[in-house]
Design an enzyme around this catalytic site. Structure first.
Site, PDB file in Angstrom:
ATOM      1  N   LYS A   1      34.436  26.846  32.719  1.00 36.20           N
ATOM      2  CA  LYS A   1      35.452  26.976  33.774  1.00 36.20           C
ATOM      3  C   LYS A   1      35.567  25.719  34.617  1.00 36.20           C
ATOM      4  O   LYS A   1      36.646  25.352  35.063  1.00 36.20           O
ATOM      5  CB  LYS A   1      35.152  28.180  34.672  1.00 36.20           C
ATOM      6  CG  LYS A   1      35.403  29.506  33.992  1.00 36.20           C
ATOM      7  CD  LYS A   1      35.470  30.629  35.007  1.00 36.20           C
ATOM      8  CE  LYS A   1      35.717  31.966  34.306  1.00 36.20           C
ATOM      9  NZ  LYS A   1      35.660  33.095  35.239  1.00 36.20           N
TER      10      LYS A   1
ATOM     11  N   LYS B   1      41.900  34.382  22.228  1.00 34.70           N
ATOM     12  CA  LYS B   1      41.760  35.656  22.913  1.00 34.70           C
ATOM     13  C   LYS B   1      42.982  35.966  23.773  1.00 34.70           C
ATOM     14  O   LYS B   1      43.560  35.062  24.378  1.00 34.70           O
ATOM     15  CB  LYS B   1      40.504  35.543  23.793  1.00 34.70           C
ATOM     16  CG  LYS B   1      40.002  36.826  24.374  1.00 34.70           C
ATOM     17  CD  LYS B   1      38.650  36.606  25.046  1.00 34.70           C
ATOM     18  CE  LYS B   1      38.421  37.694  26.094  1.00 34.70           C
ATOM     19  NZ  LYS B   1      37.162  37.558  26.804  1.00 34.70           N
TER      20      LYS B   1
ATOM     21  N   LYS C   1      44.517  36.563  30.512  1.00 37.88           N
ATOM     22  CA  LYS C   1      45.458  36.416  31.616  1.00 37.88           C
ATOM     23  C   LYS C   1      45.589  34.959  32.032  1.00 37.88           C
ATOM     24  O   LYS C   1      46.613  34.545  32.539  1.00 37.88           O
ATOM     25  CB  LYS C   1      45.056  37.299  32.803  1.00 37.88           C
ATOM     26  CG  LYS C   1      43.631  37.096  33.268  1.00 37.88           C
ATOM     27  CD  LYS C   1      43.145  38.300  34.080  1.00 37.88           C
ATOM     28  CE  LYS C   1      41.625  38.276  34.226  1.00 37.88           C
ATOM     29  NZ  LYS C   1      41.052  39.544  34.639  1.00 37.88           N
TER      30      LYS C   1
END
Ligand code: TRP
Length: 334
Positions: free
Chosen positions: A114, A197, A200
Site C-alpha cells: 500500500k 481481483k 474497490k
C-alpha cells in the site's frame, strides 16, 4: 463445549460492497451466525489510515452497516457495531503497539504494497500500525476464530504473536485467535480484467458488480464481461480466466458445482450462460438492495441499532480492558 466466538471486520471504504465482498465475506458472516457466537465490526478507524473525507466516511459507515443488516446479519444472533463507538479499540492499540517490534511491523507485506504506491514517506504512521489496531480489535473480544481472506493471514499471525507475548509477559489475558480462512470463493476477479481481483480501489465500474447496482446495470456488466474467442463454457484458469470467473460466481450463488454448470451450457456459446447468470445475481441482490434502502431511509432507527451493538460490544471490550489495565500497572478507571 461453549460456542466458539468469531470476530471479523470490514472497512467502509466504498459507496457499496461489491460481489467479491459479498461472496468472500458478507455471506460467510451471515452463515456463521448459526454456529458461532459472532461479533462483527465496521472498522471506520482503519479507514482513516489513508487520506479521506469525513462526510463521505460518515455516509459510507452507515451504508456498510445497512448493507450488512440487509444481507442478513441479525442483531438477535450477532453483534454488529462501528469500531469508533468503542474507545477500548484505540486504548488497546496503544498497549499492543508498545509490544510490537518496529522490525516486526515493518515486515507486513500489505503495508509495503500500500505504501509503495505513494512512496513510504507519504504513508501515515497509522497505516504502518494498521495491523496492531486489527490485533486490538480481535483480542478485545477474546475471539477464537477470525474469518478473513487469504490476504489477511500475516496480520492474523501478528495478532497471535501479540496475544502470546502479552500473556507470557503479563499473565494469561487473551485468547490466541486462529485464522478461519474463507473458501477460495473469495477469488472473484474483475469482469473487465479477469486476472486481477475485483477490488474497490483498482477495478473500473464495469469490472465490479455492486450490491446496490440496479438490475439493468447488473445485466449489462455481466453481458459485457470479458471472455475469450471460443464459445465453450468450461473452467480453465489459464486459458479462460473470464469464463472461469463467471462460472465461479454462478456456482457460488446457485450452489451447483462448476462442472455441472459447464456441462449444462457446454458449447452453446456464452449468451445464454451470461443471461442466466445475470438473472441469478439480480435475484440475489435485489432483496438486499431494497432492504438496504429501507434501513437508510430511517437513519435514526439505524443509528439506534448501531448504538445498541456498540453497547453490547463495550461490555465485552470493557471487561478485557479492565484486566489489561490492571496487568499493565495502570490504576483502575474511576
Ligand atoms: N484488515 C481487514 C481487511 O482489510 C479488516 C479488519 C480490521 C479486520 N480489523 C479486523 C478483519 C479484525 C478481521 C478482524 O480485510
Amino acid at each position: 463445549m461453549t460456542t466458539r466466538r468469531v470476530f471479523s471486520g470490514i472497512q467502509p471504504t466504498a459507496d457499496s460492497f461489491h460481489l467479491g465482498n459479498y461472496l468472500g465475506a458478507v455471506r460467510q458472516w451471515v452463515d456463521l451466525q448459526a454456529s458461532r457466537d459472532a461479533i462483527y465490526c465496521v472498522v471506520d478507524l482503519h479507514a482513516i489510515t489513508v487520506p479521506y473525507d469525513p462526510e463521505q466516511l460518515r455516509r459510507r459507515t452507515r451504508v456498510a452497516a445497512a448493507q450488512l443488516f440487509a444481507a442478513g446479519l441479525d442483531p438477535d444472533r450477532c453483534i454488529l457495531f462501528v469500531q469508533s463507538q468503542v474507545p477500548e479499540h484505540t486504548e488497546l492499540n496503544w498497549v499492543l503497539g508498545c509490544l510490537t517490534g518496529f522490525g516486526e511491523a515493518n515486515r507486513m507485506t500489505q503495508f509495503k504494497d500500500k505504501s509503495s504506491k505513494g512512496g513510504a514517506d507519504q504513508a501515515s504512521v497509522g497505516l504502518f500500525t494498521y495491523p496492531v489496531l486489527q490485533a486490538a480489535d480481535i483480542l478485545l473480544y477474546q475471539a477464537d476464530e477470525v474469518p478473513v481472506g487469504e490476504d489477511q493471514r500475516q496480520h492474523l499471525e501478528l495478532s497471535r504473536n501479540l496475544a502470546q507475548r502479552y500473556n507470557h509477559r503479563f499473565g494469561p489475558t487473551f485468547t490466541v485467535p486462529a485464522p478461519y480462512i474463507l473458501p477460495a470463493v473469495s477469488k472473484i476477479t474483475d469482469l473487465q480484467d479477469p486476472t486481477s481481483k475485483m477490488s474497490k480501489s483498482s477495478s473500473a465500474p464495469a469490472g465490479i458488480i455492486d450490491l446496490l447496482d440496479e438490475p439493468a446495470a447488473i445485466r449489462r456488466k455481466i453481458n459485457r464481461a470479458v471472455t475469450d474467442a471460443d464459445s465453450v463454457v468450461r473452467a480453465d484458469d489459464e486459458a479462460k480466466p473470464g469464463v472461469t470467473n463467471l462460472l465461479r460466481i454462478f456456482s457460488a450463488l446457485s450452489g451447483d458445482p462448476i462442472d455441472e454448470i459447464a456441462a449444462r451450457y457446454g458449447d452453446g456459446g456464452y449468451g445464454g450462460f451470461k443471461k442466466d447468470l445475470g438473472e441469478l445475481v439480480v435475484e440475489t441482490f435485489t432483496p438486499i438492495r431494497e432492504r438496504t434502502h429501507q434501513y437508510l431511509a430511517d437513519p435514526d432507527a439505524l443509528d439506534a441499532m448501531l448504538a445498541d451493538g456498540a453497547r453490547r460490544a463495550r461490555v465485552i471490550a470493557g471487561e478485557t480492558m479492565a484486566a489489561v489495565r490492571d496487568r499493565c500497572g495502570f490504576p483502575a478507571h474511576p
